[in-house]
Design a protein around this motif. Structure first.
Motif, mmCIF file in Angstrom:
data_model
loop_
_atom_site.group_PDB
_atom_site.id
_atom_site.type_symbol
_atom_site.label_atom_id
_atom_site.label_comp_id
_atom_site.label_asym_id
_atom_site.label_seq_id
_atom_site.Cartn_x
_atom_site.Cartn_y
_atom_site.Cartn_z
ATOM 1 N N ALA A 18 53.769 59.691 12.537
ATOM 2 C CA ALA A 18 54.099 60.849 13.373
ATOM 3 C C ALA A 18 52.892 61.785 13.488
ATOM 4 O O ALA A 18 52.593 62.299 14.571
ATOM 5 N N PHE A 19 52.179 61.995 12.394
ATOM 6 C CA PHE A 19 50.990 62.856 12.421
ATOM 7 C C PHE A 19 49.892 62.224 13.283
ATOM 8 O O PHE A 19 49.234 62.919 14.067
ATOM 9 N N ALA A 20 49.696 60.928 13.163
ATOM 10 C CA ALA A 20 48.667 60.247 13.959
ATOM 11 C C ALA A 20 49.002 60.323 15.449
ATOM 12 O O ALA A 20 48.113 60.564 16.288
ATOM 13 N N LEU A 21 50.269 60.145 15.798
ATOM 14 C CA LEU A 21 50.671 60.259 17.206
ATOM 15 C C LEU A 21 50.485 61.680 17.722
ATOM 16 O O LEU A 21 50.051 61.878 18.871
ATOM 17 N N ALA A 22 50.799 62.660 16.907
ATOM 18 C CA ALA A 22 50.613 64.054 17.314
ATOM 19 C C ALA A 22 49.133 64.349 17.558
ATOM 20 O O ALA A 22 48.778 65.007 18.543
#
Length: 99
Positions: A18-22
């Motif tokens: 989720a952090f990488a996608l954000a």
């Protein structure tokens, strides 16, 4: 039985993804083909083209005025004299040319 409280591996992977996608979508929103920087470039280019359009329109208006002044319906003798002098190199008999 003692169980140690450590986070599950699945939770860590979920938040990492989720952090990488954000991070990816934030970067794309700023730097991408349709991002903020490209929008600023397009706005600056639009302002430059609008200014060029204004310049070209004023040139066209000036050329239309000169064309009208040299037409058969309306003859401006001063403009005709100026054009004959510059294009043909004509002089009046009472003029002196200094080079």
């Amino acid at each position: 039985m003692t169980r140690t409280a450590r986070p599950a591996l699945g939770t860590f992977v979920f938040f990492s993804v989720a952090f990488a996608l954000a991070i990816y979508f934030t970067f794309a929103a700023v730097q991408g083909d349709f991002g903020l920087f490209r929008r600023a470039e397009i706005d600056a280019e639009a302002r430059d083209l609008a200014r060029q359009l204004t310049d070209v329109q004023s040139d066209v208006t000036q050329m239309e005025n000169l064309t009208k002044r040299l037409s058969d319906d309306y003859l401006d003798l001063d403009l005709l004299d100026e054009q004959a002098r510059s294009v043909l190199g004509m002089l009046r008999s009472d003029e002196i040319v200094i080079r």
